[in-house]
Design a protein around this motif. Sequence first.
Motif, PDB file in Angstrom:
ATOM      1  N   ARG A  62      23.399 -15.503  -6.326  1.00  0.00           N
ATOM      2  CA  ARG A  62      23.098 -14.269  -6.344  1.00  0.00           C
ATOM      3  C   ARG A  62      24.165 -13.665  -7.317  1.00  0.00           C
ATOM      4  N   TRP A 105      20.689  -7.435  -5.351  1.00  0.00           N
ATOM      5  CA  TRP A 105      20.757  -8.638  -6.032  1.00  0.00           C
ATOM      6  C   TRP A 105      19.674  -9.147  -6.826  1.00  0.00           C
ATOM      7  N   HIS A 115      21.318 -20.093   1.675  1.00  0.00           N
ATOM      8  CA  HIS A 115      21.421 -19.016   2.706  1.00  0.00           C
ATOM      9  C   HIS A 115      20.818 -19.186   3.970  1.00  0.00           C
ATOM     10  N   HIS A 118      20.894 -15.946  10.105  1.00  0.00           N
ATOM     11  CA  HIS A 118      21.777 -15.213  10.762  1.00  0.00           C
ATOM     12  C   HIS A 118      21.350 -13.938  11.291  1.00  0.00           C
ATOM     13  N   ASP A 120      23.509  -9.946  11.058  1.00  0.00           N
ATOM     14  CA  ASP A 120      24.621  -9.437  10.258  1.00  0.00           C
ATOM     15  C   ASP A 120      25.656  -9.166  11.260  1.00  0.00           C
ATOM     16  N   LYS A 136      18.379  -2.050   7.846  1.00  0.00           N
ATOM     17  CA  LYS A 136      18.422  -2.015   6.181  1.00  0.00           C
ATOM     18  C   LYS A 136      16.978  -1.710   5.856  1.00  0.00           C
ATOM     19  N   PHE A 149      11.990 -13.140   2.272  1.00  0.00           N
ATOM     20  CA  PHE A 149      12.676 -12.519   3.292  1.00  0.00           C
ATOM     21  C   PHE A 149      12.154 -13.100   4.532  1.00  0.00           C
ATOM     22  N   PHE A 192      14.618  -3.615   8.609  1.00  0.00           N
ATOM     23  CA  PHE A 192      14.679  -4.461   9.690  1.00  0.00           C
ATOM     24  C   PHE A 192      15.952  -4.363  10.436  1.00  0.00           C
ATOM     25  N   HIS A 198      17.417 -13.487  10.676  1.00  0.00           N
ATOM     26  CA  HIS A 198      16.828 -13.642   9.560  1.00  0.00           C
ATOM     27  C   HIS A 198      17.587 -14.367   8.316  1.00  0.00           C
ATOM     28  N   ARG A 199      16.950 -14.418   7.144  1.00  0.00           N
ATOM     29  CA  ARG A 199      17.430 -15.085   5.898  1.00  0.00           C
ATOM     30  C   ARG A 199      16.599 -14.888   4.816  1.00  0.00           C
ATOM     31  N   GLN A 200      17.061 -15.306   3.626  1.00  0.00           N
ATOM     32  CA  GLN A 200      16.176 -15.539   2.374  1.00  0.00           C
ATOM     33  C   GLN A 200      15.758 -16.895   2.739  1.00  0.00           C
ATOM     34  N   ARG A 208      14.545 -13.544  -7.880  1.00  0.00           N
ATOM     35  CA  ARG A 208      13.760 -12.446  -7.075  1.00  0.00           C
ATOM     36  C   ARG A 208      14.928 -11.189  -7.167  1.00  0.00           C
ATOM     37  N   PHE A 212      18.809  -3.408  -1.103  1.00  0.00           N
ATOM     38  CA  PHE A 212      19.128  -3.324   0.515  1.00  0.00           C
ATOM     39  C   PHE A 212      19.767  -1.835   0.739  1.00  0.00           C
TER      40      PHE A 212
HETATM   41  O1  LIG Z   1      18.154 -11.614   0.511  1.00  0.00           O
HETATM   42  C1  LIG Z   1      17.398 -11.705   1.432  1.00  0.00           C
HETATM   43  O2  LIG Z   1      16.310 -11.978   1.724  1.00  0.00           O
HETATM   44  C2  LIG Z   1      18.283 -11.714   2.681  1.00  0.00           C
HETATM   45  C3  LIG Z   1      19.296 -10.864   3.128  1.00  0.00           C
HETATM   46  C4  LIG Z   1      19.868 -10.730   4.279  1.00  0.00           C
HETATM   47  O3  LIG Z   1      20.047 -11.791   4.853  1.00  0.00           O
HETATM   48  C5  LIG Z   1      20.840  -9.756   4.640  1.00  0.00           C
HETATM   49  O4  LIG Z   1      20.638  -8.783   3.923  1.00  0.00           O
HETATM   50  O5  LIG Z   1      21.668  -9.841   5.618  1.00  0.00           O
END
Ligand SMILES: O=C(O)CCC(=O)C(=O)O
Length: 331
Positions: A62, A105, A115, A118, A120, A136, A149, A192, A198-200, A208, A212
């Motif tokens: 990233r 990013w 990734h 998780h 946050d 976010k 995502f 969200f 969540h994750r990428q 991509r 955020f």
């Molecule tokens: O880049 C993504 O799609 C995930 C972003 C993410 O996990 C976050 O912002 O905590």
Amino acid sequence: MTAFTAADAASVTETLDRDGIVVLPNFLHGEALASIQDSFTRALARPSFNTWSGYEMMEKWRIQLENLLMIDPHCYSDCALHPLITEVMRRYIGPDAALVEARGWKTIRTTRNFHGWHGDAWFHPAAAALRPREVKLAIYLTDVTSGHFSYIAGSHHANHGHMPKHWGPRDVAPMMHLAKDIKGPAGTAFLFDTAGVHRQTTPVLEPRDVMFFNFHDPAIPLQDVDVQNGRYQPIALNAGFLPAEMSAADARILGFGRALGAPAHQGVIGRPSQVRYPVLHNTVAGMLALRLEIQELQRLAREVRRAMLSRLRALPARLGRAVPATPAAQH
Ligand SMILES: O=C(O)CCC(=O)C(=O)O
């Protein structure tokens, strides 16, 4: 900017509350989208270094822009201060919701599963009992068909009030039927609750670009590592992009005056105490210093050469004055 009604804000907040995630299709479009895409690409042209303000890199996959409100005026009116967004933040987080981070990013093309799942982590364990909420606003700047995502719908409810953590594939497997995969064209946005899992996803078949905008109540104490790393400080703004008049509510959401009365170091932009790769940084800084030192020596050498040349040029005249005239010449 798309118009919205109070009913829109109510229904978006309701979905966010129920699922932890809500998609806003075609949120950014036209001139605003094109302008931000262009600014984003320009800002990614080179890494931040000495006189260049560009991207930061914490990992291989990233390439990160830390201060989106510095790069394009549309990041204010069409993103962070969009009336639908600020209204949903007030409803969902509370009247003291503020923008605490505006970063984006580019994820490079990769098949590496870099990734994981998780929630946050941001608040101090002592604040967990307050069940703090963080949201976010994510906006895709490229068309996203892979490396999207993904969010386990409803997982935020169970996690509120608990310390966020990383989730292994086995932990997530029983919840995978609830996963919402967010794909879509550039301009697609989603909100969200960051407590949800969540994750990428991987693989990322096309690079991509995403932004955020992160909102929480800045009065909630932060976890130690974020204090040490200077994260969630007041954010950097570009005065040239701000309107001459701004509502008190918008100024508060942007964090105006948030560091006043606090020790000055708490308002410093950037990560003053975070030294990553110190050997590499010192080597590069040393090479730059050496380059400037050589430049200075070259300048001194040029000066000495100029002085010597002008003395040499003046020598015949001076010698002429010094040689006494011959007696014959006196007659
Ligand atoms: O880049 C993504 O799609 C995930 C972003 C993410 O996990 C976050 O912002 O905590």
